[in-house]
Design a protein around this motif. Structure first.
Motif, PDB file in Angstrom:
ATOM      1  N   GLN A  12       0.829  -1.203   0.000  1.00 55.96           N
ATOM      2  CA  GLN A  12       0.000   0.000   0.000  1.00 55.96           C
ATOM      3  C   GLN A  12       0.870   1.263   0.000  1.00 55.96           C
ATOM      4  O   GLN A  12       0.511   2.262  -0.636  1.00 55.96           O
ATOM      5  CB  GLN A  12      -0.932  -0.013   1.218  1.00 55.96           C
ATOM      6  CG  GLN A  12      -1.992  -1.111   1.187  1.00 55.96           C
ATOM      7  CD  GLN A  12      -1.492  -2.460   1.718  1.00 55.96           C
ATOM      8  OE1 GLN A  12      -0.304  -2.652   1.987  1.00 55.96           O
ATOM      9  NE2 GLN A  12      -2.415  -3.397   1.872  1.00 55.96           N
ATOM     10  N   ARG A  34       2.061   1.714  -3.611  1.00 49.88           N
ATOM     11  CA  ARG A  34       0.961   2.189  -4.456  1.00 49.88           C
ATOM     12  C   ARG A  34       0.700   3.669  -4.212  1.00 49.88           C
ATOM     13  O   ARG A  34       0.498   4.436  -5.168  1.00 49.88           O
ATOM     14  CB  ARG A  34      -0.301   1.366  -4.178  1.00 49.88           C
ATOM     15  CG  ARG A  34      -1.475   1.731  -5.087  1.00 49.88           C
ATOM     16  CD  ARG A  34      -2.672   0.828  -4.850  1.00 49.88           C
ATOM     17  NE  ARG A  34      -3.786   1.206  -5.707  1.00 49.88           N
ATOM     18  CZ  ARG A  34      -3.936   0.812  -6.956  1.00 49.88           C
ATOM     19  NH1 ARG A  34      -3.038   0.023  -7.501  1.00 49.88           N
ATOM     20  NH2 ARG A  34      -4.982   1.205  -7.659  1.00 49.88           N
ATOM     21  N   TYR A  49      -2.906  -6.886  -5.960  1.00 51.16           N
ATOM     22  CA  TYR A  49      -2.346  -5.968  -6.948  1.00 51.16           C
ATOM     23  C   TYR A  49      -1.864  -6.731  -8.185  1.00 51.16           C
ATOM     24  O   TYR A  49      -1.487  -7.896  -8.111  1.00 51.16           O
ATOM     25  CB  TYR A  49      -1.187  -5.173  -6.353  1.00 51.16           C
ATOM     26  CG  TYR A  49      -1.600  -4.199  -5.277  1.00 51.16           C
ATOM     27  CD1 TYR A  49      -2.942  -3.831  -5.081  1.00 51.16           C
ATOM     28  CD2 TYR A  49      -0.663  -3.633  -4.432  1.00 51.16           C
ATOM     29  CE1 TYR A  49      -3.308  -2.930  -4.092  1.00 51.16           C
ATOM     30  CE2 TYR A  49      -1.014  -2.722  -3.445  1.00 51.16           C
ATOM     31  CZ  TYR A  49      -2.346  -2.383  -3.276  1.00 51.16           C
ATOM     32  OH  TYR A  49      -2.699  -1.482  -2.291  1.00 51.16           O
ATOM     33  N   PRO A  91       5.488  -6.056 -10.312  1.00 53.09           N
ATOM     34  CA  PRO A  91       4.633  -4.870 -10.362  1.00 53.09           C
ATOM     35  C   PRO A  91       4.944  -4.027 -11.603  1.00 53.09           C
ATOM     36  O   PRO A  91       6.060  -4.061 -12.144  1.00 53.09           O
ATOM     37  CB  PRO A  91       5.009  -4.117  -9.078  1.00 53.09           C
ATOM     38  CG  PRO A  91       5.537  -5.170  -8.159  1.00 53.09           C
ATOM     39  CD  PRO A  91       6.242  -6.150  -9.058  1.00 53.09           C
ATOM     40  N   THR A 110      -2.405   2.362 -11.548  1.00 53.90           N
ATOM     41  CA  THR A 110      -1.354   3.252 -11.065  1.00 53.90           C
ATOM     42  C   THR A 110      -0.624   3.997 -12.172  1.00 53.90           C
ATOM     43  O   THR A 110       0.236   4.821 -11.898  1.00 53.90           O
ATOM     44  CB  THR A 110      -0.291   2.466 -10.267  1.00 53.90           C
ATOM     45  OG1 THR A 110       0.359   1.522 -11.132  1.00 53.90           O
ATOM     46  CG2 THR A 110      -0.909   1.759  -9.072  1.00 53.90           C
ATOM     47  N   ASP A 112      -4.901  -2.342 -12.860  1.00 53.18           N
ATOM     48  CA  ASP A 112      -3.809  -1.913 -11.983  1.00 53.18           C
ATOM     49  C   ASP A 112      -4.053  -0.507 -11.431  1.00 53.18           C
ATOM     50  O   ASP A 112      -3.896  -0.259 -10.244  1.00 53.18           O
ATOM     51  CB  ASP A 112      -2.481  -1.957 -12.754  1.00 53.18           C
ATOM     52  CG  ASP A 112      -1.312  -1.501 -11.928  1.00 53.18           C
ATOM     53  OD1 ASP A 112      -0.858  -2.279 -11.063  1.00 53.18           O
ATOM     54  OD2 ASP A 112      -0.859  -0.348 -12.110  1.00 53.18           O
ATOM     55  N   TRP A 140       2.642  -8.551  -2.421  1.00 53.30           N
ATOM     56  CA  TRP A 140       2.031  -7.755  -3.488  1.00 53.30           C
ATOM     57  C   TRP A 140       0.861  -8.527  -4.115  1.00 53.30           C
ATOM     58  O   TRP A 140      -0.222  -7.980  -4.329  1.00 53.30           O
ATOM     59  CB  TRP A 140       3.096  -7.427  -4.527  1.00 53.30           C
ATOM     60  CG  TRP A 140       2.659  -6.490  -5.618  1.00 53.30           C
ATOM     61  CD1 TRP A 140       2.111  -6.825  -6.814  1.00 53.30           C
ATOM     62  CD2 TRP A 140       2.732  -5.065  -5.591  1.00 53.30           C
ATOM     63  NE1 TRP A 140       1.846  -5.699  -7.556  1.00 53.30           N
ATOM     64  CE2 TRP A 140       2.214  -4.604  -6.830  1.00 53.30           C
ATOM     65  CE3 TRP A 140       3.193  -4.131  -4.668  1.00 53.30           C
ATOM     66  CZ2 TRP A 140       2.147  -3.235  -7.151  1.00 53.30           C
ATOM     67  CZ3 TRP A 140       3.129  -2.775  -4.985  1.00 53.30           C
ATOM     68  CH2 TRP A 140       2.605  -2.344  -6.210  1.00 53.30           C
TER      69      TRP A 140
END
Length: 410
Positions: free
Chosen positions: A9, A12, A103, A37, A404, A402, A98
């Protein structure tokens, strides 16, 4: 983030707030390619001593390390701290943590550049032709020019028959000479999808008068359609921008949010020790070797867009590009800006003293640890090629899940 560990977190939040973070995967590249990621960068534990100073230029940049249970983190953290990095943490629970919070994990290498390319095609409906359609045009001796935007060594290994090497960011600079007749249809190809999408859209964005089409799925699609490739070709496109190319490229950069600066502003950026600054010269290697600005690393523009996670592993950093002709820097910067980078193009600077010498090149990893790209070489199984294409086609939806990325498309 806590003093000793970062949670998924935390990472992110840093990405969404565009704070600087270097999320480093310590596994070998082949393992990294199995899943990571979106904005993770691969720095194998055994290569920290070779790569850290070049890829992580600010010693107090926030660094988060992870593996997938291999036990690499503690020694890597100690090594980075011994090299002077003072803000190094572990990802609590590693890659499994993760995954556990739900995620997204992305496969392959250069994943977010490839995902961005797919988003560009989806948003702009970048026009393309199938391998069979291009083969029919070649057979009919149609008025076409096939421009290969990969690195020259990739082109020389295998290429579409009759094509010319015009790597990435060189397209807008050289298309006027490559296709002086505005009625010539330009076909842009790479090995798979990303570079041909970005190259085709670059020429369209810059206002080239010719019809421009991507070769859909590149040499992979060509091979799967059972068409033959040439090997050992050495045809290079000459410099020759089309009318208005320089002004158009600058306009594209401005529309993307790129800022042009001079030497005074560059000095101010360099003096700011609270931010990471990457400086790249995006011309070709020979031009760089003959004279470049001190402190600027060579990275050809097209490859910089494709390999930005390798070139600049600190997400949220600043980037300055230089190019004595400006076109390549403007076009490269326009794409990096759309990928969420804080990016500048340096105006001038080439009228003073310049450094000379070849580009600095990092030693290649042990081939046993390298991920074999399904789009390189001539002995790749067709099933692997098709699986790679299927993966790329799913990237836009994975970006959505995702959440992000922060990409936009002009």
């Amino acid at each position: 983030m806590t003093r000793h560990a970062a949670t998924p977190q935390d990472i992110r939040s840093a990405l969404l707030l565009r704070q600087e973070i270097a999320l480093l995967d310590l596994r070998h590249e082949a393992a990294f390619a199995t899943g990571h990621p979106l904005f993770a960068a691969n720095m194998a534990a055994g290569r920290i001593a070779i790569e850290a100073d070049l890829r992580l230029p600010r010693k107090d940049v926030p660094i988060v390390l992870y593996d997938d249970g291999e036990g690499l983190v503690d020694a890597a953290r100690d090594q980075l701290q011994a090299l002077g990095y003072g803000n190094v943490r572990a990802l609590a629970g590693g890659l499994q943590a993760w995954r556990s919070v739900g995620y997204e994990v992305f496969q392959d290498v250069n994943s977010y550049a490839k995902a961005f390319g797919e988003l560009v095609e989806a948003r702009r409906h970048t026009p393309s032709l199938s391998a069979d359609e291009v083969a029919s045009l070649i057979a009919a001796k149609a008025n076409i020019a096939i421009l290969d935007v990969r690195r020259f060594d990739e082109y020389a290994t295998m290429n579409i028959p009759g094509s010319v090497s015009v790597p990435g960011a060189e397209l807008v600079l050289r298309a006027g000479r490559a296709a002086p007749d505005p009625d010539t249809t330009i076909i842009v190809n790479c090995a798979g999808r990303t570079r041909s999408i970005i190259g085709t859209q670059s020429l369209i964005n810059a206002g080239l008068p010719n019809k421009v089409r991507a070769l859909r799925n590149g040499t992979i699609g060509w091979t799967l359609a059972k068409h033959g490739l040439e090997h050992g070709s050495d045809k290079r496109g000459d410099i020759g921008p089309f009318d208005g190319a320089k002004d158009n490229a600058r306009d594209v950069a401005y529309r993307a949010g790129v800022r042009h600066i001079g030497i005074r502003e560059l000095a101010a950026l360099q003096a700011d020790d609270t931010r990471t600054l990457y400086r790249f010269d995006v011309r070709d290697a020979d031009e760089y070797a003959s004279g470049h600005l001190a402190g600027f690393r060579h990275y050809a523009g097209g490859q910089l867009v494709q390999e930005i996670d390798m070139a600049a592993p600190v997400r949220g950093a600043r980037i300055v590009l230089s190019d004595d002709r400006s076109i390549r820097a403007d076009m490269t910067a326009s794409w990096l800006a759309q990928m969420g980078w804080d990016i500048y193009v340096l105006d001038g600077g080439y009228d003073g003293p310049l450094d000379a010498g070849p580009p600095q090149v990092l030693p290649k990893p042990d081939p046993a640890h390298r991920y074999r790209r399904p789009y390189e070489g001539t002995a790749v199984a067709e099933a692997a090629m098709q699986a790679y294409l299927d993966w790329e086609y799913g990237l836009v939806e994975q970006l959505r899940r995702d959440g992000t990325h922060g990409f936009y498309v002009i």
